[in-house]
Motif scaffolding. Structure first.
Motif, PDB file in Angstrom:
ATOM      1  N   SER A   9      26.728  17.464  27.115  1.00 54.11           N
ATOM      2  CA  SER A   9      27.014  16.436  26.115  1.00 54.11           C
ATOM      3  C   SER A   9      26.075  15.241  26.253  1.00 54.11           C
ATOM      4  O   SER A   9      25.800  14.566  25.271  1.00 54.11           O
ATOM      5  CB  SER A   9      28.460  15.955  26.259  1.00 54.11           C
ATOM      6  N   PHE A  10      25.634  14.947  27.464  1.00 59.21           N
ATOM      7  CA  PHE A  10      24.779  13.783  27.717  1.00 59.21           C
ATOM      8  C   PHE A  10      25.394  12.559  27.035  1.00 59.21           C
ATOM      9  O   PHE A  10      24.765  11.891  26.232  1.00 59.21           O
ATOM     10  CB  PHE A  10      23.344  14.040  27.247  1.00 59.21           C
ATOM     11  N   ASN A  11      26.658  12.307  27.384  1.00 59.44           N
ATOM     12  CA  ASN A  11      27.467  11.302  26.699  1.00 59.44           C
ATOM     13  C   ASN A  11      27.973  10.244  27.673  1.00 59.44           C
ATOM     14  O   ASN A  11      29.178  10.193  27.939  1.00 59.44           O
ATOM     15  CB  ASN A  11      28.643  11.997  26.010  1.00 59.44           C
ATOM     16  N   ALA A  15      21.008   8.849  35.302  1.00 57.57           N
ATOM     17  CA  ALA A  15      20.078   9.203  36.376  1.00 57.57           C
ATOM     18  C   ALA A  15      20.474  10.502  37.083  1.00 57.57           C
ATOM     19  O   ALA A  15      19.612  11.193  37.628  1.00 57.57           O
ATOM     20  CB  ALA A  15      19.975   8.059  37.377  1.00 57.57           C
ATOM     21  N   GLY A  16      21.738  10.851  37.078  1.00 58.07           N
ATOM     22  CA  GLY A  16      22.169  12.118  37.669  1.00 58.07           C
ATOM     23  C   GLY A  16      21.579  13.312  36.939  1.00 58.07           C
ATOM     24  O   GLY A  16      21.233  14.321  37.556  1.00 58.07           O
ATOM     25  N   HIS A  17      21.449  13.214  35.620  1.00 60.86           N
ATOM     26  CA  HIS A  17      20.809  14.289  34.845  1.00 60.86           C
ATOM     27  C   HIS A  17      19.343  14.434  35.246  1.00 60.86           C
ATOM     28  O   HIS A  17      18.824  15.547  35.360  1.00 60.86           O
ATOM     29  CB  HIS A  17      20.927  14.022  33.338  1.00 60.86           C
ATOM     30  N   ALA A  63      14.656  10.274  29.831  1.00 58.94           N
ATOM     31  CA  ALA A  63      13.866  11.388  30.382  1.00 58.94           C
ATOM     32  C   ALA A  63      12.388  11.013  30.383  1.00 58.94           C
ATOM     33  O   ALA A  63      11.622  11.451  29.530  1.00 58.94           O
ATOM     34  CB  ALA A  63      14.107  12.655  29.578  1.00 58.94           C
ATOM     35  N   ASP A  64      12.007  10.241  31.360  1.00 61.19           N
ATOM     36  CA  ASP A  64      10.647   9.702  31.412  1.00 61.19           C
ATOM     37  C   ASP A  64       9.662  10.627  32.126  1.00 61.19           C
ATOM     38  O   ASP A  64       8.607  10.203  32.548  1.00 61.19           O
ATOM     39  CB  ASP A  64      10.660   8.324  32.071  1.00 61.19           C
ATOM     40  N   ASP A 176      26.450  11.390  42.514  1.00 64.78           N
ATOM     41  CA  ASP A 176      27.855  11.289  42.138  1.00 64.78           C
ATOM     42  C   ASP A 176      28.038  10.633  40.768  1.00 64.78           C
ATOM     43  O   ASP A 176      29.152  10.344  40.359  1.00 64.78           O
ATOM     44  CB  ASP A 176      28.655  10.545  43.212  1.00 64.78           C
ATOM     45  N   LEU A 177      26.935  10.430  40.050  1.00 62.77           N
ATOM     46  CA  LEU A 177      27.042   9.859  38.704  1.00 62.77           C
ATOM     47  C   LEU A 177      27.736  10.834  37.768  1.00 62.77           C
ATOM     48  O   LEU A 177      27.563  12.046  37.876  1.00 62.77           O
ATOM     49  CB  LEU A 177      25.659   9.518  38.154  1.00 62.77           C
TER      50      LEU A 177
END
Length: 186
Positions: A9-11, A15-17, A63-64, A176-177
């Motif tokens: 979902s990226f909701n 930073a965890g992603h 997403a850099d 843990d994000l």
């Protein structure tokens, strides 16, 4: 080309992603990771999901890394389920070597996903450790069902070239994000 597929979902994206994506890029020796921002998760996000366009834009801003591409294409193909998305990609991109990337927390509920067996039959899967799931995830129902297909962690760089079913569990620094915690301020 070796491509990791990281759906969710990226909701919101966080930073965890990025941590999961960079871990997969390095440990699986992938060329790219595609973030598949879902139009909706049938198992969660009921009434809490921000509009897709905003989530895609926010994920792209985060997403850099030039090796990470963000897309919301599932809405365009009308897919609500991971198995359907992966079937679509495998049919249309047969020259690519895909790996499905998921957090260890998701492995615990994978047996509830529609056609979860098809996911493991379509492409190799990399499970990235999460706090609190180091021992739980490998004991999960889906992990037990596919225990014979587990690839030793030391062989993770070979995962993209393996015939499915094949999966590995990657240990290491954990984030843990959580999008849920970020949304609720927990």
């Amino acid at each position: 080309m070796r491509v990791g597929l990281y759906g969710g979902s990226f909701n919101p994206a966080h930073a965890g992603h990025l941590h999961v994506s960079r871990t997969a890029l390095r440990r699986l020796r992938l060329d790219r990771v595609w973030w598949l921002v879902t139009p909706g998760n049938p198992l969660k996000d009921h009434g809490l999901l921000a509009p897709l366009e905003g989530r895609v834009a926010q994920a792209r801003a985060l997403a850099d890394d030039p090796r990470i591409a963000v897309t919301g294409f599932e809405a365009a193909i009308g897919s609500r389920y991971t198995a359907d998305t992966l079937r679509w990609l495998v049919r249309r991109r047969p020259a690519l070597h895909f790996v499905w990337i998921m957090g260890a927390d998701s492995l615990g509920t994978l047996h509830r996903w529609r056609h979860f067996e098809d996911i493991l039959a379509l492409m190799p899967v990399a499970v990235i450790d999460r706090p609190g799931y180091t021992l739980k995830a490998p004991a999960a129902r889906a992990a037990r069902a596919f225990a014979a297909a587990r690839v030793p962690e030391g062989d993770a760089p070979t995962l993209a070239g393996r015939h499915p079913p094949a999966w590995t569990f990657l240990h290491g620094p954990r984030s843990d994000l959580s999008s849920t915690a970020l949304r609720t301020g927990a």
